[in-house]
Design an enzyme around this catalytic site. Structure first.
Site, PDB file in Angstrom:
ATOM      1  N   GLY A   1       1.073  -1.347   0.151  1.00  0.00           N
ATOM      2  CA  GLY A   1      -0.166  -0.024  -0.057  1.00  0.00           C
ATOM      3  C   GLY A   1       0.817   1.256   0.031  1.00  0.00           C
ATOM      4  O   GLY A   1       1.713   1.596   0.933  1.00  0.00           O
TER       5      GLY A   1
ATOM      6  N   ILE B   1       0.102   5.981   5.186  1.00  0.00           N
ATOM      7  CA  ILE B   1       0.819   5.243   6.084  1.00  0.00           C
ATOM      8  C   ILE B   1       1.851   4.588   5.569  1.00  0.00           C
ATOM      9  O   ILE B   1       3.150   4.380   6.067  1.00  0.00           O
ATOM     10  CB  ILE B   1      -0.188   4.254   6.942  1.00  0.00           C
ATOM     11  CG1 ILE B   1      -1.272   5.223   7.655  1.00  0.00           C
ATOM     12  CG2 ILE B   1       0.569   3.487   7.958  1.00  0.00           C
ATOM     13  CD1 ILE B   1      -2.476   4.696   8.271  1.00  0.00           C
TER      14      ILE B   1
ATOM     15  N   ASP C   1     -13.250   9.049  12.340  1.00  0.00           N
ATOM     16  CA  ASP C   1     -12.963   7.826  11.080  1.00  0.00           C
ATOM     17  C   ASP C   1     -14.073   6.988  11.220  1.00  0.00           C
ATOM     18  O   ASP C   1     -14.107   6.190  10.075  1.00  0.00           O
ATOM     19  CB  ASP C   1     -11.891   7.066  11.577  1.00  0.00           C
ATOM     20  CG  ASP C   1     -10.607   7.804  11.602  1.00  0.00           C
ATOM     21  OD1 ASP C   1     -10.419   8.879  11.149  1.00  0.00           O
ATOM     22  OD2 ASP C   1      -9.379   6.972  11.532  1.00  0.00           O
TER      23      ASP C   1
ATOM     24  N   HIS D   1      10.764  38.516   5.036  1.00  0.00           N
ATOM     25  CA  HIS D   1      12.050  37.927   4.234  1.00  0.00           C
ATOM     26  C   HIS D   1      13.063  37.664   4.997  1.00  0.00           C
ATOM     27  O   HIS D   1      13.439  38.527   5.804  1.00  0.00           O
ATOM     28  CB  HIS D   1      11.800  38.878   2.918  1.00  0.00           C
ATOM     29  CG  HIS D   1      13.399  38.550   2.190  1.00  0.00           C
ATOM     30  ND1 HIS D   1      13.287  37.613   1.137  1.00  0.00           N
ATOM     31  CD2 HIS D   1      14.573  38.967   2.139  1.00  0.00           C
ATOM     32  CE1 HIS D   1      14.307  37.277   0.663  1.00  0.00           C
ATOM     33  NE2 HIS D   1      15.372  38.183   1.491  1.00  0.00           N
TER      34      HIS D   1
HETATM   35  P1  FAD Z   1      -9.451   6.952  17.040  1.00  0.00           P
HETATM   36  O1  FAD Z   1      -8.519   7.689  17.050  1.00  0.00           O
HETATM   37  O2  FAD Z   1      -9.509   5.389  16.136  1.00  0.00           O
HETATM   38  O3  FAD Z   1     -10.300   6.511  18.408  1.00  0.00           O
HETATM   39  C1  FAD Z   1     -11.138   5.753  18.649  1.00  0.00           C
HETATM   40  C2  FAD Z   1     -11.287   5.554  20.233  1.00  0.00           C
HETATM   41  O4  FAD Z   1     -12.498   4.809  20.492  1.00  0.00           O
HETATM   42  C3  FAD Z   1     -10.087   4.362  20.325  1.00  0.00           C
HETATM   43  O5  FAD Z   1      -9.563   4.648  21.327  1.00  0.00           O
HETATM   44  C4  FAD Z   1     -11.003   2.913  20.559  1.00  0.00           C
HETATM   45  O6  FAD Z   1     -10.373   2.220  21.626  1.00  0.00           O
HETATM   46  C5  FAD Z   1     -12.347   3.776  21.091  1.00  0.00           C
HETATM   47  N1  FAD Z   1     -13.393   2.718  20.892  1.00  0.00           N
HETATM   48  C6  FAD Z   1     -13.949   2.072  19.875  1.00  0.00           C
HETATM   49  N2  FAD Z   1     -15.021   1.665  20.106  1.00  0.00           N
HETATM   50  C7  FAD Z   1     -15.435   1.649  21.442  1.00  0.00           C
HETATM   51  C8  FAD Z   1     -16.379   1.030  22.113  1.00  0.00           C
HETATM   52  N3  FAD Z   1     -17.412   0.478  21.893  1.00  0.00           N
HETATM   53  N4  FAD Z   1     -16.302   1.471  23.559  1.00  0.00           N
HETATM   54  C9  FAD Z   1     -15.441   2.269  24.083  1.00  0.00           C
HETATM   55  N5  FAD Z   1     -14.378   2.650  23.350  1.00  0.00           N
HETATM   56  C10 FAD Z   1     -14.220   2.406  22.040  1.00  0.00           C
HETATM   57  N6  FAD Z   1      -4.150  11.599  10.861  1.00  0.00           N
HETATM   58  C11 FAD Z   1      -3.688  13.005  11.148  1.00  0.00           C
HETATM   59  O7  FAD Z   1      -4.504  13.811  10.760  1.00  0.00           O
HETATM   60  N7  FAD Z   1      -2.440  13.134  10.878  1.00  0.00           N
HETATM   61  C12 FAD Z   1      -1.532  12.082  10.641  1.00  0.00           C
HETATM   62  O8  FAD Z   1      -0.213  12.457  10.726  1.00  0.00           O
HETATM   63  C13 FAD Z   1      -1.802  10.688  10.902  1.00  0.00           C
HETATM   64  N8  FAD Z   1      -1.120   9.782  10.852  1.00  0.00           N
HETATM   65  C14 FAD Z   1      -1.449   8.719  11.141  1.00  0.00           C
HETATM   66  C15 FAD Z   1      -0.513   7.602  11.177  1.00  0.00           C
HETATM   67  C16 FAD Z   1      -1.009   6.369  11.466  1.00  0.00           C
HETATM   68  C17 FAD Z   1       0.192   5.120  11.194  1.00  0.00           C
HETATM   69  C18 FAD Z   1      -2.302   5.917  11.467  1.00  0.00           C
HETATM   70  C19 FAD Z   1      -2.725   4.589  11.732  1.00  0.00           C
HETATM   71  C20 FAD Z   1      -3.217   6.803  11.340  1.00  0.00           C
HETATM   72  C21 FAD Z   1      -2.864   8.231  11.303  1.00  0.00           C
HETATM   73  N9  FAD Z   1      -3.891   9.309  11.094  1.00  0.00           N
HETATM   74  C22 FAD Z   1      -3.290  10.627  10.900  1.00  0.00           C
HETATM   75  C23 FAD Z   1      -5.239   9.129  11.172  1.00  0.00           C
HETATM   76  C24 FAD Z   1      -5.677   9.373  12.614  1.00  0.00           C
HETATM   77  O9  FAD Z   1      -5.172   8.482  13.486  1.00  0.00           O
HETATM   78  C25 FAD Z   1      -7.123   9.059  12.665  1.00  0.00           C
HETATM   79  O10 FAD Z   1      -7.846   9.776  11.601  1.00  0.00           O
HETATM   80  C26 FAD Z   1      -7.743   9.481  14.093  1.00  0.00           C
HETATM   81  O11 FAD Z   1      -7.294   8.755  15.115  1.00  0.00           O
HETATM   82  C27 FAD Z   1      -9.477   9.319  14.323  1.00  0.00           C
HETATM   83  O12 FAD Z   1      -9.794   9.659  15.384  1.00  0.00           O
HETATM   84  P2  FAD Z   1     -11.310   9.152  16.109  1.00  0.00           P
HETATM   85  O13 FAD Z   1     -11.314   9.667  17.299  1.00  0.00           O
HETATM   86  O14 FAD Z   1     -12.242   9.054  15.012  1.00  0.00           O
HETATM   87  O15 FAD Z   1     -10.819   7.640  16.093  1.00  0.00           O
HETATM   88  P1  AMP Z   2      -4.474   4.366   2.382  1.00  0.00           P
HETATM   89  O1  AMP Z   2      -6.027   4.109   2.292  1.00  0.00           O
HETATM   90  O2  AMP Z   2      -4.168   5.795   1.817  1.00  0.00           O
HETATM   91  O3  AMP Z   2      -3.912   4.041   3.583  1.00  0.00           O
HETATM   92  O4  AMP Z   2      -3.688   3.541   1.210  1.00  0.00           O
HETATM   93  C1  AMP Z   2      -3.895   2.046   1.056  1.00  0.00           C
HETATM   94  C2  AMP Z   2      -3.330   1.805  -0.401  1.00  0.00           C
HETATM   95  O5  AMP Z   2      -3.034   0.243  -0.291  1.00  0.00           O
HETATM   96  C3  AMP Z   2      -4.230   2.002  -1.619  1.00  0.00           C
HETATM   97  O6  AMP Z   2      -3.547   3.011  -2.624  1.00  0.00           O
HETATM   98  C4  AMP Z   2      -4.761   0.620  -2.084  1.00  0.00           C
HETATM   99  O7  AMP Z   2      -4.589   0.750  -3.513  1.00  0.00           O
HETATM  100  C5  AMP Z   2      -3.411  -0.295  -1.689  1.00  0.00           C
HETATM  101  N1  AMP Z   2      -3.777  -1.589  -1.762  1.00  0.00           N
HETATM  102  C6  AMP Z   2      -4.797  -2.153  -1.113  1.00  0.00           C
HETATM  103  N2  AMP Z   2      -4.804  -3.673  -1.346  1.00  0.00           N
HETATM  104  C7  AMP Z   2      -3.509  -3.926  -1.873  1.00  0.00           C
HETATM  105  C8  AMP Z   2      -2.881  -5.109  -2.166  1.00  0.00           C
HETATM  106  N3  AMP Z   2      -3.418  -6.485  -2.100  1.00  0.00           N
HETATM  107  N4  AMP Z   2      -1.762  -5.054  -2.961  1.00  0.00           N
HETATM  108  C9  AMP Z   2      -1.116  -3.794  -3.306  1.00  0.00           C
HETATM  109  N5  AMP Z   2      -1.532  -2.398  -2.696  1.00  0.00           N
HETATM  110  C10 AMP Z   2      -2.946  -2.813  -2.164  1.00  0.00           C
END
Ligand code: FAD
Ligand code: AMP
Length: 477
Positions: free
Chosen positions: A187, A191, A318, A450
């Site tokens: 992918g 990430i 999310d 600047h």
């Molecule tokens: P989450 O952060 O997923 O939090 C949801 C919380 O709800 C979790 O703690 C979970 O345990 C809890 N939960 C779920 N269901 C229940 C339930 N039924 N009862 C009690 N608790 C529950 N975004 C950016 O904007 N900038 C970045 O640089 C960025 N980098 C990222 C890098 C990585 C590797 C990843 C994986 C994601 C990154 N993101 C980034 C995306 C970002 O992390 C998410 O968009 C963000 O965390 C979403 O926030 P959220 O509150 O919707 O959900």
């Molecule tokens: P993102 O949703 O931005 O984290 O991107 C995930 C990426 O993974 C997308 O560009 C997809 O096209 C790619 N992807 C999904 N499944 C596969 C797979 N089986 N092999 C290679 N790339 C994939």
């Protein structure tokens, strides 16, 4: 019935914890339910972003960027000799940052009077919330309003099942504690590129497989093209049109099978990161009679102000439509808390910045040139390269450009797209301008200090009308 709240938030990620704090600030009796516990059974706040997402990934990106800069310090005349990286120390530093921030949320909850309810939250009928604690205790709370902020989880694919220490998702990828010789990434999304960059900087041979033929389809084509060129120089081997079809584990090695335009191929790696996207987390969240509906892709269905189908129940972040970004989740949380408190609130979904924290960084806000052309909007485009910025030269950071797109008729800025060393910071200028309905001329008339890298934003605005000073650009009017 144990207690009644004005607002119960389920999930303490950047959507949920921000919503809870705002609601409490507005005088609402607020609780936040979080199921995540650490190995000692203590609640873990901050969600994906603080624990296994935005923050830890940026900590590793910063450490490896500093490593790379130190290795190349000779450009400034600085002689360093051999530069080495203590990967375990780098990972420990990352963990410390995560600990500080997540601990900080506990403090903010206390300071604002938010009640933390540890456990798995489930929305029942009539805005009741069942909380099953880690020790199995079940309590039911009533609320005037419920905010679902359950976030997302990584998508897993059958050809690459997660395997302890070898085939990793984002959480596992952030804990690799020695430099692998060969790393596969499935992918080439945000990430995948960020994690690939971390290890490529430390000398790992990184191969990224991307099923789609187009690189970074969500970005402006000029940004994607420039990024592809730069990543190639950085020895990130990105294979497009390459779909992972299987994996085989032989001792400490993984044979990664994939198909591309030429047919079936194999690649042997020491670690494999699966970064093929994320899906909403709704398992166990809703009782059958909660009244909340999911859409056809499994996201909680909401309107433009995050209202679900059940009155008084909102969903943010999310787990609902829109970009999976922490700042989008947080702003939705603030909007919903304000609405619940009776204020007028809305969010501008057209101006949400996106960033990929590679080096240079890729950042954009608004529409791409392709999207605007497809909509038939007449546009004018200005582009200014960092190679012409004195400050970027001084920083030895001249890759990339700022591209600004404005409406031909109204001059209003419709999109800004960047590749650059500190594009993540510069893009806020574009977001502020667009939020204020700025025209390119408004930015042309603004005085930029600047020498700053920000001057590239000014020059791009000038270039929209062919008036950039520090590059040749034809005058259009
Ligand atoms: P989450 O952060 O997923 O939090 C949801 C919380 O709800 C979790 O703690 C979970 O345990 C809890 N939960 C779920 N269901 C229940 C339930 N039924 N009862 C009690 N608790 C529950 N975004 C950016 O904007 N900038 C970045 O640089 C960025 N980098 C990222 C890098 C990585 C590797 C990843 C994986 C994601 C990154 N993101 C980034 C995306 C970002 O992390 C998410 O968009 C963000 O965390 C979403 O926030 P959220 O509150 O919707 O959900
Ligand atoms: P993102 O949703 O931005 O984290 O991107 C995930 C990426 O993974 C997308 O560009 C997809 O096209 C790619 N992807 C999904 N499944 C596969 C797979 N089986 N092999 C290679 N790339 C994939």
């Amino acid at each position: 019935m144990s207690d009644k709240f004005d607002v119960i938030v389920i999930g303490a990620g950047p959507g949920g914890y921000v919503a809870a704090i705002r609601a409490a600030q507005l005088g609402l009796k607020t609780a936040c339910v979080e199921k995540w516990v650490d190995d000692k059974g203590a609640p873990v706040l901050g969600g994906t972003c603080l624990n296994v997402g935005c923050i830890p990934s940026k900590a590793l990106l910063e450490s490896t960027h500093q490593f790379h800069k130190t290795q190349h310090a000779d450009v400034h005349g600085i002689q360093t000799g051999d530069v080495t990286m203590d990967v375990k120390k780098m990972v420990a530093r990352k963990d410390k940052i995560v600990g500080n921030l997540t601990g900080g949320i506990t403090g903010l909850f206390k300071a604002n009077g938010v009640t933390l309810l540890q456990g798995m939250g489930k929305l029942l009928a009539n805005k009741q919330v069942q909380v099953t604690a880690a020790d199995g205790t079940v309590s039911v709370y009533a609320a005037e309003n419920v905010i679902l902020a359950s976030g997302s989880v990584p998508v897993e694919i059958p050809p690459a099942p997660l395997t302890e220490g070898l085939i990793l998702d984002n959480a596992g990828a952030l804990n690799i504690d020695e430099t692998p010789k060969r790393l596969g990434v499935i992918g080439a999304g945000v990430i995948g590129l960020e994690m690939g960059s971390v290890w490529a900087r430390l000398g790992t041979e990184v191969t990224v497989l991307e099923a789609m033929d187009e690189f970074l389809a969500m970005a402006d084509a000029d940004v994607a093209k420039e990024a592809a060129k730069i990543f190639k120089k950085q020895k990130l081997d990105i294979k497009l049109g390459a779909r992972c079809t299987g994996t085989e584990i032989n001792g400490k090695e993984i044979t990664l099978k994939y198909t591309d335009a030429e047919g079936a191929k194999e690649l042997v790696v020491d670690k494999l990161i699966v970064a093929v996207g994320r899906r909403p987390q709704t398992q166990g969240l809703l009782s059958d009679d909660s009244g909340v509906k999911l859409d056809e892709r499994g996201f909680i269905f909401v309107d433009g102000q995050c209202r679900t189908e059940a009155p008084g129940v909102y969903a943010i972040g999310d787990s609902v439509r829109g970009p999976m970004l922490a700042h989008k989740a947080s702003e939705e949380g603030i909007m919903v808390a304000d609405i619940i408190a009776g204020h007028h609130a809305q969010m501008n979904y057209d101006v949400i910045p996106s960033i990929i924290y590679t080096h240079p960084e890729l950042a954009w806000v608004g529409k791409t040139e392709k999207e605007l052309k497809a909509e038939g909007v007449a546009i004018k485009v200005g582009k200014f390269p960092f190679a012409a910025s004195g400050r970027a030269m001084a920083a030895d950071d001249t890759d990339g450009f700022v591209k600004m797109i404005a409406d031909e008729a109204t001059d209003r800025i419709l999109g800004v797209h960047m590749v650059g060393g500190i594009a993540s910071e510069l893009i806020a200028q574009a977001a502020i301008a667009m939020e204020f309905g700025s025209t390119a001329e408004d930015l042309q008339l603004t005085v930029f200090a600047h020498p700053t890298v920000s001057e590239a934003v000014h020059e791009a605005a000038l270039a929209v009308d062919g008036h950039a000073i520090h590059m040749a650009n034809r005058k259009k009017r």
